[in-house]
Enzyme design. Structure first.
Site, mmCIF file in Angstrom:
data_model
loop_
_atom_site.group_PDB
_atom_site.id
_atom_site.type_symbol
_atom_site.label_atom_id
_atom_site.label_comp_id
_atom_site.label_asym_id
_atom_site.label_seq_id
_atom_site.Cartn_x
_atom_site.Cartn_y
_atom_site.Cartn_z
ATOM 1 N N GLY A 45 0.825 -1.205 0.000
ATOM 2 C CA GLY A 45 0.000 0.000 0.000
ATOM 3 C C GLY A 45 0.853 1.246 0.000
ATOM 4 N N HIS A 46 0.192 2.386 -0.135
ATOM 5 C CA HIS A 46 0.862 3.674 -0.046
ATOM 6 C C HIS A 46 -0.025 4.635 0.728
ATOM 7 C CE1 HIS A 46 4.517 2.967 -2.271
ATOM 8 N NE2 HIS A 46 3.837 2.364 -3.227
ATOM 9 N N TYR B 3 -3.542 4.008 3.183
ATOM 10 C CA TYR B 3 -3.566 4.015 4.647
ATOM 11 C C TYR B 3 -4.518 5.096 5.168
ATOM 12 C CZ TYR B 3 0.726 1.578 3.383
ATOM 13 O OH TYR B 3 1.632 0.747 2.793
ATOM 14 N N ASP C 192 2.471 9.276 5.624
ATOM 15 C CA ASP C 192 3.926 9.079 5.591
ATOM 16 C C ASP C 192 4.616 9.936 6.649
ATOM 17 O OD1 ASP C 192 3.613 7.340 3.495
ATOM 18 O OD2 ASP C 192 4.514 8.625 1.981
#
Length: 376
Positions: free
Chosen positions: A137-138, A142, A167
């Site tokens: 995932g990225h 999320y 991130d």
């Protein structure tokens, strides 16, 4: 700022953005951070604008302040060198899929044998356990699962934020947990195993909207006070296409704004239930009648929580940003600029220190430096 963690030795096995950003924060605070990469390097070296040396400017920015060494952890020689580093390290930061360290021969028992008081921080998308633990995932994924997108954006559709929120937020979460574990270690001598998930970092922010939802008042895009449903807390377009923000939540700020723009009749309307569509339309019409510069001239000195949305160039030139000394613009190889933005805070009245450029080293060089630090 640069010596708060002096003497702390960190191995950063992570790639892309969240883990490297966490490692960089530890370096900003004074830790010696060694980024261990495979022979081909972190794939982020090839993401973004390339400098003449073939390395991405983005990669250089997020890894400045560290020492990089390349090891093949699938080879016996690489495993031996890594074991030596691990025995000397205080913190191991990694962002592998769950189970990868075990496959490489550095599971919990091996780590415990090499360094009993090691702080191991595993940063992953969904956590080390659960049905999605090994799913890729990225950031946007999320945010979606963690509840961070559904109520953000326009009434027509959700909108993802930039830069990527999960991130950067998870990098802060990882650093917070690492520092807490180090604090406990100073009292107990115990190491720790930290499982930090990008999804759960976002989920941790959702208690208020989820409680509201279960009470039958789920936040709606552009329907609530803090996501565009209130005239006093919203982004507005100006006549020249620029944008401004108004955050006049407190009645005094709203009253100051209304008085400054000659609309005192709006003051009593602040309490209208959201979405305040009628009032929003009137305020929108007002802002759309003049260019951004007009509103800045009129409102910058009014105590009403007003701020224009600035371009990157305008941010860099802003007197407040320049006064705080967090940003440095330099020329990279070939003359292309690099915008280094330091740690977001001052210590003892001093702004964040400049980072050293990214540098590569061999395992023996790193170990020699680390042991010298320990013996001082």
């Amino acid at each position: 700022m640069s010596n708060l963690l002096e003497g702390l030795r960190v191995i950063d096995l992570s790639q892309w953005l969240p883990g490297p950003a966490a490692g960089q924060m530890l370096a900003d605070l004074g830790a010696s951070v060694v980024k261990v990469e495979p022979p081909a390097g972190d794939p982020m070296r090839r993401l973004g604008p390339q400098d003449p040396d073939g390395v991405s400017a983005w990669y250089k920015l997020v890894n400045a302040g560290k020492t990089v060494l390349r090891l093949d952890l699938k080879s016996e020689e690489g495993k031996d060198r890594f074991a030596e580093l691990l025995a000397a390290a205080d913190v191991l930061l990694e962002s592998y899929r769950p189970g990868t360290l075990n496959k490489l021969g550095f599971g919990a028992e091996r780590r415990q044998a090499l360094r009993p008081d090691l702080i191991h921080c595993a940063l992953s998308g969904f956590g080390q356990t659960g049905p999605l633990a090994k799913r890729g995932g990225h950031d946007i994924n999320y945010l979606a699962l963690g509840g961070g997108l559904i109520a953000s954006g326009t009434a027509e559709r959700p909108v993802a934020a930039f830069p990527p929120v999960a991130d950067h937020a998870s990098a802060l979460q990882a650093v917070s947990a690492i520092l807490a574990a180090l604090f406990r270690r100073t009292r107990s001598g115990q190491g720790a195993s930290l499982d930090i998930s990008l999804t759960e970092t976002v989920l941790a922010w959702q208690a208020i909207p989820m409680t509201s939802a279960l009470r039958g008042e789920a936040p709606q895009r552009e329907g609530d006070v803090l996501n565009g449903g209130a005239a006093f807390y919203r982004i507005y377009r100006c006549a020249d296409g620029g944008f401004v923000s108004l955050g006049a939540i407190e009645p005094k700020f709203w009253a100051n704004f209304c008085s400054a723009v000659g609309r005192e009749s709006w003051i009593v309307r602040q309490g209208e239930a959201p979405p305040q569509n009628g009032l929003i339309e009137e305020v929108s019409t007002l802002f759309a009648s003049r260019p951004r510069s007009h509103w800045e001239t009129l409102l910058n000195e009014v105590d009403c929580c007003f701020q224009a949305l600035l371009t990157p160039e305008e941010v860099l030139a802003h007197p407040q940003v320049q006064a705080r000394g967090q940003v440095n613009v330099s020329g990279a190889e070939g003359g292309a600029p690099l915008v280094e933005i330091g740690f977001g805070g001052w210590v003892n009245g001093q702004p964040p220190a400049r980072r050293t450029p990214l540098q590569e080293a061999a395992p023996a060089e790193v170990l020699a430096q680390w042991w010298r630090v320990e013996l001082q």
